[in-house]
Design a protein around this motif. Structure first.
Motif, PDB file in Angstrom:
ATOM      1  N   LEU A 184       0.821  -1.209   0.000  1.00  0.00           N
ATOM      2  CA  LEU A 184       0.000   0.000   0.000  1.00  0.00           C
ATOM      3  C   LEU A 184       0.858   1.264   0.000  1.00  0.00           C
ATOM      4  O   LEU A 184       0.523   2.242  -0.667  1.00  0.00           O
ATOM      5  CB  LEU A 184      -0.957  -0.012   1.194  1.00  0.00           C
ATOM      6  CG  LEU A 184      -1.928  -1.196   1.241  1.00  0.00           C
ATOM      7  CD1 LEU A 184      -2.779  -1.138   2.494  1.00  0.00           C
ATOM      8  CD2 LEU A 184      -2.791  -1.252  -0.012  1.00  0.00           C
TER       9      LEU A 184
ATOM     10  N   ASN B  56       2.034   1.602  -3.586  1.00  0.00           N
ATOM     11  CA  ASN B  56       1.027   1.753  -4.639  1.00  0.00           C
ATOM     12  C   ASN B  56      -0.129   2.686  -4.288  1.00  0.00           C
ATOM     13  O   ASN B  56      -0.924   3.015  -5.157  1.00  0.00           O
ATOM     14  CB  ASN B  56       0.462   0.380  -5.009  1.00  0.00           C
ATOM     15  CG  ASN B  56       1.528  -0.546  -5.543  1.00  0.00           C
ATOM     16  OD1 ASN B  56       2.149  -0.264  -6.549  1.00  0.00           O
ATOM     17  ND2 ASN B  56       1.776  -1.638  -4.838  1.00  0.00           N
TER      18      ASN B  56
ATOM     19  N   SER C 176      -3.010   2.286  -3.189  1.00  0.00           N
ATOM     20  CA  SER C 176      -4.139   1.386  -2.941  1.00  0.00           C
ATOM     21  C   SER C 176      -3.981   0.186  -3.848  1.00  0.00           C
ATOM     22  O   SER C 176      -3.325   0.252  -4.884  1.00  0.00           O
ATOM     23  CB  SER C 176      -5.478   2.087  -3.208  1.00  0.00           C
ATOM     24  OG  SER C 176      -5.689   2.255  -4.591  1.00  0.00           O
ATOM     25  N   CYS C 177      -4.574  -0.915  -3.428  1.00  0.00           N
ATOM     26  CA  CYS C 177      -4.532  -2.156  -4.204  1.00  0.00           C
ATOM     27  C   CYS C 177      -5.822  -2.915  -3.945  1.00  0.00           C
ATOM     28  O   CYS C 177      -6.452  -2.728  -2.895  1.00  0.00           O
ATOM     29  CB  CYS C 177      -3.380  -3.059  -3.760  1.00  0.00           C
ATOM     30  SG  CYS C 177      -1.725  -2.432  -4.035  1.00  0.00           S
ATOM     31  N   THR C 178      -6.174  -3.787  -4.850  1.00  0.00           N
ATOM     32  CA  THR C 178      -7.263  -4.718  -4.573  1.00  0.00           C
ATOM     33  C   THR C 178      -6.687  -5.845  -3.723  1.00  0.00           C
ATOM     34  O   THR C 178      -5.472  -6.087  -3.739  1.00  0.00           O
ATOM     35  CB  THR C 178      -7.854  -5.311  -5.866  1.00  0.00           C
ATOM     36  OG1 THR C 178      -6.849  -6.121  -6.507  1.00  0.00           O
ATOM     37  CG2 THR C 178      -8.354  -4.228  -6.814  1.00  0.00           C
TER      38      THR C 178
ATOM     39  N   GLU D 198      -4.662  -8.072  -5.930  1.00  0.00           N
ATOM     40  CA  GLU D 198      -3.337  -7.541  -6.275  1.00  0.00           C
ATOM     41  C   GLU D 198      -2.356  -7.747  -5.130  1.00  0.00           C
ATOM     42  O   GLU D 198      -1.200  -8.121  -5.356  1.00  0.00           O
ATOM     43  CB  GLU D 198      -3.434  -6.051  -6.620  1.00  0.00           C
ATOM     44  CG  GLU D 198      -4.139  -5.755  -7.922  1.00  0.00           C
ATOM     45  CD  GLU D 198      -4.492  -4.286  -8.111  1.00  0.00           C
ATOM     46  OE1 GLU D 198      -4.758  -3.905  -9.274  1.00  0.00           O
ATOM     47  OE2 GLU D 198      -4.516  -3.519  -7.117  1.00  0.00           O
TER      48      GLU D 198
ATOM     49  N   ARG E   1     -11.089  -0.687   3.622  1.00  0.00           N
ATOM     50  CA  ARG E   1     -11.526  -1.185   2.318  1.00  0.00           C
ATOM     51  C   ARG E   1     -12.528  -0.162   1.796  1.00  0.00           C
ATOM     52  O   ARG E   1     -13.480   0.181   2.489  1.00  0.00           O
ATOM     53  CB  ARG E   1     -12.179  -2.558   2.467  1.00  0.00           C
ATOM     54  CG  ARG E   1     -11.205  -3.667   2.846  1.00  0.00           C
ATOM     55  CD  ARG E   1     -11.997  -4.943   3.048  1.00  0.00           C
ATOM     56  NE  ARG E   1     -11.160  -6.105   3.193  1.00  0.00           N
ATOM     57  CZ  ARG E   1     -11.113  -6.860   4.279  1.00  0.00           C
ATOM     58  NH1 ARG E   1     -11.833  -6.556   5.350  1.00  0.00           N
ATOM     59  NH2 ARG E   1     -10.347  -7.925   4.323  1.00  0.00           N
TER      60      ARG E   1
ATOM     61  N   ASP F 175     -14.082   1.063  -5.155  1.00  0.00           N
ATOM     62  CA  ASP F 175     -13.328   1.674  -6.242  1.00  0.00           C
ATOM     63  C   ASP F 175     -14.243   2.633  -6.989  1.00  0.00           C
ATOM     64  O   ASP F 175     -15.283   2.216  -7.506  1.00  0.00           O
ATOM     65  CB  ASP F 175     -12.815   0.584  -7.187  1.00  0.00           C
ATOM     66  CG  ASP F 175     -11.895   1.111  -8.269  1.00  0.00           C
ATOM     67  OD1 ASP F 175     -12.001   2.297  -8.643  1.00  0.00           O
ATOM     68  OD2 ASP F 175     -11.062   0.316  -8.759  1.00  0.00           O
TER      69      ASP F 175
ATOM     70  N   SER G 255     -15.770  -3.346  -7.354  1.00  0.00           N
ATOM     71  CA  SER G 255     -14.430  -3.653  -6.861  1.00  0.00           C
ATOM     72  C   SER G 255     -14.128  -2.892  -5.566  1.00  0.00           C
ATOM     73  O   SER G 255     -14.533  -1.748  -5.401  1.00  0.00           O
ATOM     74  CB  SER G 255     -13.398  -3.274  -7.936  1.00  0.00           C
ATOM     75  OG  SER G 255     -12.099  -3.563  -7.505  1.00  0.00           O
TER      76      SER G 255
ATOM     77  N   ARG H 123     -11.024  -1.586  -3.006  1.00  0.00           N
ATOM     78  CA  ARG H 123      -9.597  -1.285  -2.920  1.00  0.00           C
ATOM     79  C   ARG H 123      -9.212  -1.161  -1.446  1.00  0.00           C
ATOM     80  O   ARG H 123     -10.007  -0.722  -0.624  1.00  0.00           O
ATOM     81  CB  ARG H 123      -9.264  -0.008  -3.676  1.00  0.00           C
ATOM     82  CG  ARG H 123      -9.626  -0.152  -5.170  1.00  0.00           C
ATOM     83  CD  ARG H 123      -8.933   0.812  -6.061  1.00  0.00           C
ATOM     84  NE  ARG H 123      -7.501   0.689  -6.151  1.00  0.00           N
ATOM     85  CZ  ARG H 123      -6.858  -0.188  -6.936  1.00  0.00           C
ATOM     86  NH1 ARG H 123      -7.530  -1.065  -7.649  1.00  0.00           N
ATOM     87  NH2 ARG H 123      -5.543  -0.196  -6.984  1.00  0.00           N
TER      88      ARG H 123
ATOM     89  N   VAL I  85      -6.736   0.557   1.283  1.00  0.00           N
ATOM     90  CA  VAL I  85      -5.909   1.757   1.467  1.00  0.00           C
ATOM     91  C   VAL I  85      -5.409   1.792   2.906  1.00  0.00           C
ATOM     92  O   VAL I  85      -6.082   1.303   3.813  1.00  0.00           O
ATOM     93  CB  VAL I  85      -6.703   3.051   1.153  1.00  0.00           C
ATOM     94  CG1 VAL I  85      -7.119   3.108  -0.306  1.00  0.00           C
ATOM     95  CG2 VAL I  85      -7.907   3.191   2.055  1.00  0.00           C
TER      96      VAL I  85
END
Length: 141
Positions: A42, A45, A47-49, A52, A79, A82, A88, A90, A92
């Motif tokens: 995190l 990036n 944020s990520c799923t 990911e 969470r 998105d 979805s 993401r 964070v």
């Protein structure tokens, strides 16, 4: 083959020693090495799923789900839906999860230096290269 020459035994025991060292060091932040891995994703990036994160850390989706649940309860991550794809979610970092970044990264650097202190610079580079080759880090996920 003798056990002490078996690559599985050697990697397992080495990983155990490193895990214990990292666990003890990260305890001051009340996080585990696995939670550090998530936070690192995190921090790099934004944020990520969950999928990911699982791919980056090379974990099963079901494993990462439990880690994320514990981290959310602890207040380290959130969470969020998105905004580009309402189906979805993401992950964070929260303010608390972001605030520990510099201190945790400094500790990780210190732990790596300590663990590898018995190696020359060339040996460290070779070890890291060999471990990356074994873990197929150069192959796409």
């Amino acid at each position: 083959m003798e056990l002490q020459s078996c690559i599985n035994f050697l990697l397992t025991t080495a990983q155990h020693e490193v895990f214990q060292t990292f666990s003890a060091g990260l305890a001051q932040f009340n996080i585990t090495p696995g939670q550090y891995g998530v936070l690192s994703c995190l921090w790099q990036n934004g944020s990520c799923t969950p999928k990911e994160i699982a791919q980056i850390l090379r974990l099963e989706n079901s494993t990462i789900s439990g880690v994320l649940d514990r981290m959310q309860k602890r207040g380290l991550i959130d969470r969020v839906v998105d905004p580009n794809d309402r189906r979805s979610v993401r992950v964070v970092p929260t303010e608390e999860g972001g605030a520990m970044k510099d201190d945790v990264l400094r500790l990780i650097e210190e732990l790596n230096i300590d663990i590898l202190s018995g190696f020359t610079a060339e040996q460290r580079a070779t070890l890291i290269s060999c471990l990356q080759q074994i873990s197929k880090m150069d192959e796409p996920i």
